[in-house]
Design an enzyme around this catalytic site. Structure first.
Site, PDB file in Angstrom:
ATOM      1  N   THR A 157       0.933  -1.627  -0.018  1.00  0.00           N
ATOM      2  CA  THR A 157       0.068   0.218   0.532  1.00  0.00           C
ATOM      3  C   THR A 157       1.002   1.337  -0.186  1.00  0.00           C
ATOM      4  O   THR A 157       1.601   1.538  -1.148  1.00  0.00           O
ATOM      5  CB  THR A 157      -0.850  -0.167   1.163  1.00  0.00           C
ATOM      6  OG1 THR A 157      -0.320  -0.427   2.564  1.00  0.00           O
ATOM      7  CG2 THR A 157      -2.394  -1.230   0.578  1.00  0.00           C
ATOM      8  N   LYS A 183       4.300  -6.533   3.545  1.00  0.00           N
ATOM      9  CA  LYS A 183       4.292  -5.205   3.086  1.00  0.00           C
ATOM     10  C   LYS A 183       4.088  -4.689   4.233  1.00  0.00           C
ATOM     11  O   LYS A 183       3.606  -5.189   5.481  1.00  0.00           O
ATOM     12  CB  LYS A 183       2.931  -5.211   2.422  1.00  0.00           C
ATOM     13  CG  LYS A 183       1.764  -5.427   3.130  1.00  0.00           C
ATOM     14  CD  LYS A 183       1.069  -4.705   3.673  1.00  0.00           C
ATOM     15  CE  LYS A 183       0.705  -3.671   3.099  1.00  0.00           C
ATOM     16  NZ  LYS A 183       0.520  -2.489   3.971  1.00  0.00           N
ATOM     17  N   THR A 194       0.099  -3.017  10.443  1.00  0.00           N
ATOM     18  CA  THR A 194      -0.250  -2.850   9.122  1.00  0.00           C
ATOM     19  C   THR A 194       0.381  -3.466   8.281  1.00  0.00           C
ATOM     20  O   THR A 194       1.482  -2.951   7.629  1.00  0.00           O
ATOM     21  CB  THR A 194      -0.680  -1.843   8.602  1.00  0.00           C
ATOM     22  OG1 THR A 194      -1.763  -1.670   9.046  1.00  0.00           O
ATOM     23  CG2 THR A 194      -1.360  -2.617   6.889  1.00  0.00           C
ATOM     24  N   GLU A 281       7.842   4.739   7.369  1.00  0.00           N
ATOM     25  CA  GLU A 281       7.239   5.835   6.881  1.00  0.00           C
ATOM     26  C   GLU A 281       8.202   6.927   7.277  1.00  0.00           C
ATOM     27  O   GLU A 281       7.881   7.588   8.757  1.00  0.00           O
ATOM     28  CB  GLU A 281       6.376   5.860   7.153  1.00  0.00           C
ATOM     29  CG  GLU A 281       4.247   5.286   6.367  1.00  0.00           C
ATOM     30  CD  GLU A 281       3.332   5.386   7.162  1.00  0.00           C
ATOM     31  OE1 GLU A 281       2.399   4.648   6.139  1.00  0.00           O
ATOM     32  OE2 GLU A 281       2.972   5.534   8.154  1.00  0.00           O
ATOM     33  N   ASN A 404       1.548  11.263   7.041  1.00  0.00           N
ATOM     34  CA  ASN A 404       0.622  10.788   7.568  1.00  0.00           C
ATOM     35  C   ASN A 404      -0.757  11.791   7.979  1.00  0.00           C
ATOM     36  O   ASN A 404      -1.686  12.015   8.208  1.00  0.00           O
ATOM     37  CB  ASN A 404       0.635  10.147   9.309  1.00  0.00           C
ATOM     38  CG  ASN A 404       1.449   8.188   8.817  1.00  0.00           C
ATOM     39  OD1 ASN A 404       0.309   8.274   8.040  1.00  0.00           O
ATOM     40  ND2 ASN A 404       2.794   8.256   9.417  1.00  0.00           N
ATOM     41  N   SER A 409      -6.470  11.630   2.156  1.00  0.00           N
ATOM     42  CA  SER A 409      -7.188  13.330   0.644  1.00  0.00           C
ATOM     43  C   SER A 409      -6.590  12.174  -0.378  1.00  0.00           C
ATOM     44  O   SER A 409      -5.202  11.861  -1.055  1.00  0.00           O
ATOM     45  CB  SER A 409      -6.464  14.179   1.250  1.00  0.00           C
ATOM     46  OG  SER A 409      -6.387  14.095   3.097  1.00  0.00           O
TER      47      SER A 409
END
Lengths: 409, 409
Positions: A157, A183, A194, A281, A404, A409
């Site tokens: 993702t 992932k 996740t 991230e 994040n 959006s």
């Protein structure tokens, strides 16, 4: 929003060994508006055993509940992974989507529904569209066999690179292969995140023993990493053993080759876990935290994760600042047995604090040089016992905020 | 590095009532190279009682250990606060600094050392310089009485504005004043954080009962806030009761006026706690999380703090994104009793999820408008019991990263 490839990404995808009895195929279900494959279908030969671990979230997705039920049977014929929609917190409609997938795939393979394993990852709260799933499955059934790298892409993702690892072990005279894909890059914390991980082996392994081996491997790999302390509703790691290698089946540690297989499985899990942290991230640095001298191993792991989850430690590393006071803080808040006056800390090879005080006039040059690198080692000695553990995390940077603050959006 | 005033700062310092029997004075000990007062000395009249709560860190500062010992006597004649150096993790030299301060102040006031309360806040790992502390104390002894606003300034470190609150209560016919000051903006989490809070009252309150009242007030205020989940080695909240108001002393809830005093004390603690969150490092939004329907109140508080500490929830709020999926995630990871299919969530007055699924076609306009404001309300109903709690936090922004990636430099 453009997500750039993590600066910690490996230079290339590790080429994974194919696994007899496990054929991946990918297709475009278009769960989101994107130009990529997002449905993965792995067909598994008859006789495949399976083991798994899932999130400890109190709000798991219907896929997680499905896999937990299916795991009680220990047999698998297919894995389906949907990317772009987690199907979590979707009530009856979410459950219906999972059942529709199981019905379609079990019909295609003429097998039990309990042999179908289903995972989904992506946005929470929107039911997985059944029509897209069914069309995607149709396309996947007739697609050519994919490379593992393509499957690793298709399950991702916010991942900025595909992640895979292989190892092999000798069971008696038989070489057994293990290949895994994973992932995950945010919402990553111990006890699964996740994060979806899938490991395939052509070894013949009894399902119960496979579960035991996976539990052991997970404890030292996926449960020792954290990106942001957040734990997802969908985390799942599954391991499938097709038996096509033809080894004498393993059913306990008394069987020849069991230790070698266990070590290889743990190595694959550890490699996959490290890749997730490298894709954390916004990560600019890969951080290894080695804790020793704790009351026991579990206490050492908790202290390590307290440090690894501390925003103040993670921002200090991002700033290349040897702020070991924040490490003292994070040790102190862990709630584990510790004695301030026996605590010692090192960055890389340089001891900066020993027995509760700063090492006077320690050489700052090697510490500064170490912190400028992208692989940071922090060593902690609690000085009170023999417990030890190593955990891994990444730094906390402006990139994490950027990714994040406008993900949906 | 320039730290700008938080956008959530109140427009002006709440003018605090003076407290009979408590005289603050401030001076420049120059613990850091800065142009400000950094030593606070509050002289307390004879007969002052004291209660306190301190960090649960396993690596507390020598000041924390000193205060814990002194609290067992229940009497106070002075408070000294050093800002710029936490004196934590400094071994024997740190302990010696605390003893030197206690010796000097008890000599000045001709009182017991156990009546001297000492707190320090700032960088960890550097012993507090005794010469600077002693010179600063000499200057404070002869300084004119300061306003509470000056004391609130002098105890701050990375704080961007001074913080204080007042309340009053009637004990019988006697009006009793309470005024408090607090510092803290990062390393803030429940069970105290780099937060120092000092509350003064002219009421006459038995020390043991004062401790009971402080414990109750803390549970609903300082222990219900979080900025970054990090807990400091130095956190301390002390409350001093000088008795100068002349009320009939309070010793239990059976005494007239005890409930009124308890409510006023809780209000001051809550106001101070909210000010800390408003000054959360990098904060652009003040977030209130009200949890109801939990198994019990403590479970509700844990669920609330799981949400409040989630980097993904905090970045979503920073991005003004109604990403309630992340709230589901944070409820799920709390490890508290929850039932996914009974969980309901609202932003402001708008219900966005009910009984485990999104509210279909909820009006996004008021949610978007609410999220654009700087005071965000999130409501959670777990739907399984009567437990409730409210916690407060701030969003996680680029500002937090900027402040903490080069704090020590």
């Amino acid at each position: 929003m453009t997500i750039e490839k993590s600066p910690l990404a490996p230079s290339e995808f590790a080429s994974l060994k194919t696994i007899g009895g496990a054929q991946p195929r990918v297709s475009r279900a278009q769960y989101k508006q994107w130009d990529r494959c997002d449905l993965t279908f792995v067909e598994l030969g008859e006789g495949t055993t399976v083991a798994g671990v899932t999130t400890r979230s109190q709000c798991p997705s219907p896929e997680v509940e499905w896999c937990r039920d299916a795991l009680t049977h220990g047999k698998a014929r297919a894995l389906i992974v949907n990317a772009g929609n987690a199907n979590a917190f979707t009530g009856n409609r979410g459950r219906a989507a999972v059942e529709a997938i199981a019905t379609k795939v079990s019909g295609h393979l003429s097998c039990e529904q309990s042999e179908i394993f289903i995972c989904s990852t992506g946005v929470i709260g929107e039911p997985l569209p059944i029509d897209k799933a069914e069309a995607g499955l149709e396309a996947a059934f007739s697609a050519p066999e994919a490379r593992w790298e393509e499957a690793a892409h298709a399950i991702g993702t916010t991942d900025t690179f595909p992640k895979g690892a292989s190892a092999r072990a000798m069971i008696g005279d038989t070489a057994v292969q293990i290949s895994g894909i994973v992932k995950g890059s945010g919402m990553i914390a111990p006890d699964m995140a996740t994060m979806l991980g899938f490991v395939f082996t052509d070894g013949a392994i009894d399902a119960k023993f496979l579960q035991d081996l996976l539990n052991r491997a997970t404890a030292k790999s996926f449960n020792c990493i954290t990106v942001d302390s957040d734990t997802s509703t969908s985390d799942t790691v599954l391991v499938f053993a097709t038996g096509k290698a033809g080894n004498a089946p393993l059913a306990s540690f008394d069987d020849a080759g069991a230790n070698a297989f266990a070590a290889a499985l743990e190595q694959v899990c550890l490699d996959l876990a490290h890749l997730v942290v490298r894709d954390g991230e916004g990560a600019s640095k890969f951080i290894e935290i080695a804790v020793e001298g704790a009351e026991d191993d579990e206490s050492a792991r908790r202290v390590g994760l307290s440090i690894a989850n501390s925003p103040l430690v993670k921002t200090a590393i991002a700033g290349e600042d040897a702020n070991w006071g924040r490490i003292v803080m994070a040790v102190g808040k862990a709630g584990e047995p510790a004695d301030r006056d026996r605590l010692s800390i090192r960055f890389g090879a340089t001891q900066v604090a020993r027995n509760g005080v700063a090492v006077e006039d320690y050489d700052e040059a090697p510490v500064a040089a170490h912190l400028k690198g992208d692989a940071i080692e922090i060593g902690i000695d609690l000085g009170i016992g023999d417990g030890r553990a190593t955990v891994w995390t990444c730094d906390l940077t402006h990139g994490y905020i950027s990714i994040n603050a406008d993900y949906r959006s």
